[in-house]
Design a protein around this motif. Structure first.
Motif, PDB file in Angstrom:
ATOM      1  N   GLY A 187       0.807  -1.212   0.000  1.00 22.11           N
ATOM      2  CA  GLY A 187       0.000   0.000   0.000  1.00 22.11           C
ATOM      3  C   GLY A 187       0.840   1.261   0.000  1.00 22.11           C
ATOM      4  O   GLY A 187       0.427   2.307   0.524  1.00 22.11           O
ATOM      5  N   ASP A 188       2.016   1.178  -0.609  1.00 25.55           N
ATOM      6  CA  ASP A 188       2.999   2.270  -0.594  1.00 25.55           C
ATOM      7  C   ASP A 188       2.899   3.088  -1.885  1.00 25.55           C
ATOM      8  O   ASP A 188       3.674   2.887  -2.826  1.00 25.55           O
ATOM      9  CB  ASP A 188       4.396   1.677  -0.425  1.00 25.55           C
ATOM     10  N   ASP A 189       1.956   4.017  -1.937  1.00 25.78           N
ATOM     11  CA  ASP A 189       1.784   4.850  -3.132  1.00 25.78           C
ATOM     12  C   ASP A 189       2.955   5.796  -3.345  1.00 25.78           C
ATOM     13  O   ASP A 189       3.234   6.216  -4.476  1.00 25.78           O
ATOM     14  CB  ASP A 189       0.484   5.658  -3.030  1.00 25.78           C
ATOM     15  N   GLU A 190       3.642   6.138  -2.270  1.00 24.72           N
ATOM     16  CA  GLU A 190       4.784   7.051  -2.392  1.00 24.72           C
ATOM     17  C   GLU A 190       5.895   6.437  -3.234  1.00 24.72           C
ATOM     18  O   GLU A 190       6.561   7.136  -4.009  1.00 24.72           O
ATOM     19  CB  GLU A 190       5.300   7.398  -0.990  1.00 24.72           C
ATOM     20  N   THR A 191       6.087   5.133  -3.112  1.00 25.36           N
ATOM     21  CA  THR A 191       7.104   4.445  -3.918  1.00 25.36           C
ATOM     22  C   THR A 191       6.611   4.229  -5.340  1.00 25.36           C
ATOM     23  O   THR A 191       7.394   4.300  -6.299  1.00 25.36           O
ATOM     24  CB  THR A 191       7.458   3.089  -3.279  1.00 25.36           C
ATOM     25  N   LYS A 192       5.318   3.978  -5.495  1.00 24.26           N
ATOM     26  CA  LYS A 192       4.759   3.719  -6.833  1.00 24.26           C
ATOM     27  C   LYS A 192       4.742   4.967  -7.705  1.00 24.26           C
ATOM     28  O   LYS A 192       4.914   4.887  -8.921  1.00 24.26           O
ATOM     29  CB  LYS A 192       3.328   3.169  -6.704  1.00 24.26           C
ATOM     30  N   ALA A 193       4.517   6.140  -7.102  1.00 23.95           N
ATOM     31  CA  ALA A 193       4.312   7.376  -7.872  1.00 23.95           C
ATOM     32  C   ALA A 193       5.443   7.697  -8.839  1.00 23.95           C
ATOM     33  O   ALA A 193       5.192   7.960 -10.031  1.00 23.95           O
ATOM     34  CB  ALA A 193       4.059   8.536  -6.917  1.00 23.95           C
ATOM     35  N   PRO A 194       6.726   7.691  -8.417  1.00 18.41           N
ATOM     36  CA  PRO A 194       7.797   8.024  -9.367  1.00 18.41           C
ATOM     37  C   PRO A 194       7.957   6.989 -10.480  1.00 18.41           C
ATOM     38  O   PRO A 194       8.385   7.332 -11.587  1.00 18.41           O
ATOM     39  CB  PRO A 194       9.046   8.092  -8.480  1.00 18.41           C
ATOM     40  N   ILE A 195       7.593   5.727 -10.196  1.00 17.88           N
ATOM     41  CA  ILE A 195       7.673   4.693 -11.243  1.00 17.88           C
ATOM     42  C   ILE A 195       6.581   4.940 -12.277  1.00 17.88           C
ATOM     43  O   ILE A 195       6.818   4.836 -13.486  1.00 17.88           O
ATOM     44  CB  ILE A 195       7.556   3.289 -10.629  1.00 17.88           C
ATOM     45  N   ARG A 196       5.385   5.276 -11.800  1.00 17.78           N
ATOM     46  CA  ARG A 196       4.308   5.637 -12.729  1.00 17.78           C
ATOM     47  C   ARG A 196       4.734   6.811 -13.605  1.00 17.78           C
ATOM     48  O   ARG A 196       4.534   6.800 -14.822  1.00 17.78           O
ATOM     49  CB  ARG A 196       3.045   6.025 -11.954  1.00 17.78           C
ATOM     50  N   GLU A 197       5.295   7.821 -12.975  1.00 18.02           N
ATOM     51  CA  GLU A 197       5.699   9.020 -13.713  1.00 18.02           C
ATOM     52  C   GLU A 197       6.756   8.693 -14.749  1.00 18.02           C
ATOM     53  O   GLU A 197       6.736   9.224 -15.867  1.00 18.02           O
ATOM     54  CB  GLU A 197       6.216  10.066 -12.723  1.00 18.02           C
TER      55      GLU A 197
END
Length: 436
Positions: free
Chosen positions: A336-346
């Motif tokens: 549930g770690d959206d902070e880690t996912k965000a830069p990968i999405r970007e």
């Protein structure tokens, strides 16, 4: 029914949450469990062979609906002698559900709706086969003999389509385990009910009425329809229930017979033939999350995550760096770690946007062709009334197709903007590096 507003319930006074809008005695509820008991205990029928036809055709979980199908046929043939006569007479005489569509109307359906229409037609044919077997038994009671005669008449095709539409547009399925009323069929098929009068509520995604069943099934118990919010008549709201699966427009079109153009979210139609367990965990099979927002074409995070992960899976062979990113992204999702996912999405915004755009463009072509097909028919005819008489479901199908087309057009526009912005950003970054 032909139009979703045909049984609309306007509100003319202030109502508070918890207000009981309607109470229906359980004795009037048409329940599949009671029908089974009636056929076996009262009419002494062996329903096993009919049930086996359903089971062998892959429709075991539709047994409750088949029992309702038989019951509604029985009560219809009883006419004014039926306890449910007034309710049956209040129902629409025609339906625009999938089984009622003619061949040209079916040819105007998009692929998902077309597949569902075929499925429903096959199911209706199986119901007819099972009913035929049920009525071939000797020593039928007088009422069932009358039903057999009605089923054997020249009108049986239209009659069974009508009854089938009544059942599937008005029943509610419950997951309760049902008594094993047929030996050899132990599947937990649940139960299905039709609650007369309660079935008149229209659908809304933000439904303001919920159904409360009694804890006991005594004859003096009632099914209550209760407000779940305060309502002011100035809001001009209507009493409504949720028919479920609110992101699937094809279900409303084929099962309920109306074009739901008030949906807030729409299933994106991105399919995976053999998804990995990680893709399933990310939500690729969850049609309530794999959605586009209808108003502005926004793409849900689940769609972005699934497309991104599928791209990483394709690139991972022999690439340790991509493999590390894939594992990091998946573990972040599990945690549930959206902070880690965000830069990968970007980082993969352009690749994901291009992939999605290809799918959206392919889907849009299908809808453009279908919308143009009907527009051409209407323009060539010059007589809309004649077309509607010959193809009574066509206007509804056209409305549905134009709605979905519009949503995908908005998604495409949003993706084009993202692609342009990300392409510009990357070019500027490369230029800055070159300048250094």
């Amino acid at each position: 029914a032909v139009t979703p507003s045909s049984a609309s319930t306007p509100i003319s006074t202030t109502l508070n949450a918890g207000t009981i809008i309607l109470s229906v005695p359980t004795s009037l509820v048409v329940s599949s469990t009671r029908v089974a008991e009636e056929l076996v205990n009262d009419y002494k029928l062996n329903i096993q062979p009919a049930m086996n036809i359903l089971k062998n055709s892959g429709f075991t979980n539709q047994i409750p609906e088949f029992l309702l199908f038989v019951k509604i046929l029985m009560e219809t043939t009883r006419g004014s002698d039926s306890v449910w006569y007034a309710w049956l007479e209040s129902l629409p005489r025609t339906y625009s559900t999938g089984v009622c569509m003619n061949s040209f109307e079916i040819s105007c359906l998009p692929p998902f709706a077309f597949a569902l229409q075929e499925f429903e037609s096959r199911k209706l044919d199986t119901f007819r086969q099972a009913l035929t077997l049920l009525l071939e038994q000797p020593a039928l009671t007088e009422s069932l003999t009358f039903l057999k005669e009605a089923f054997s008449s020249a009108q049986q095709d239209e009659l069974t389509k009508w009854v089938y539409s009544v059942v599937f547009s008005r029943c509610w399925k419950y997951a309760d385990q049902v008594e094993n009323f047929v030996s050899g069929i132990s599947d937990d098929v649940g139960r299905s009910d039709i609650v007369p009068l309660g079935d008149m509520f229209n659908h809304a995604d933000d439904a303001n009425v919920v159904v409360n069943y009694p804890d006991d099934a005594s004859n003096d118990a009632t099914v209550k329809f209760v407000l779940n919010q305060d309502i002011d008549p100035r809001d001009k709201l209507q009493l409504s229930l949720s028919y479920g699966l609110t992101t699937n427009p094809y279900r409303f079109l084929i099962l309920f017979g109306f074009a739901n153009d008030q949906m807030k979210e729409l299933y994106c139609q991105v399919l995976f033939t053999k998804p990995s367990k990680e893709l399933i965990e990310l939500g690729c099979t969850d049609r309530s999350k794999m959605v586009y927002r209808t108003q502005d074409g926004a793409v849900s995070n689940t769609v972005w995550d699934v497309v991104l992960y599928s791209l990483l899976e394709q690139q991972v062979a022999g690439n340790a760096k991509v493999e590390a990113i894939r594992k990091e992204f998946y573990q972040a999702h599990v945690n549930g770690d959206d902070e880690t996912k965000a830069p990968i999405r970007e980082r993969y915004t352009l690749e994901c946007s291009l992939t999605l755009r290809n799918h959206v463009q392919s889907t849009l072509k299908e809808f453009n062709d279908l919308v143009n097909k009907v527009d051409t028919i209407l323009e060539a005819s010059g007589d809309k009334d004649r077309v509607n008489k010959e193809y009574p479901c066509l206007e509804m199908i056209h409305k549905h197709n134009k709605f979905v087309q519009g949503v995908f057009q908005r998604v495409q526009k949003r993706l084009e903007g993202m692609i342009q912005a990300e392409t510009t950003r990357r070019r500027q970054a490369m230029a800055a590096l070159s300048g250094n």
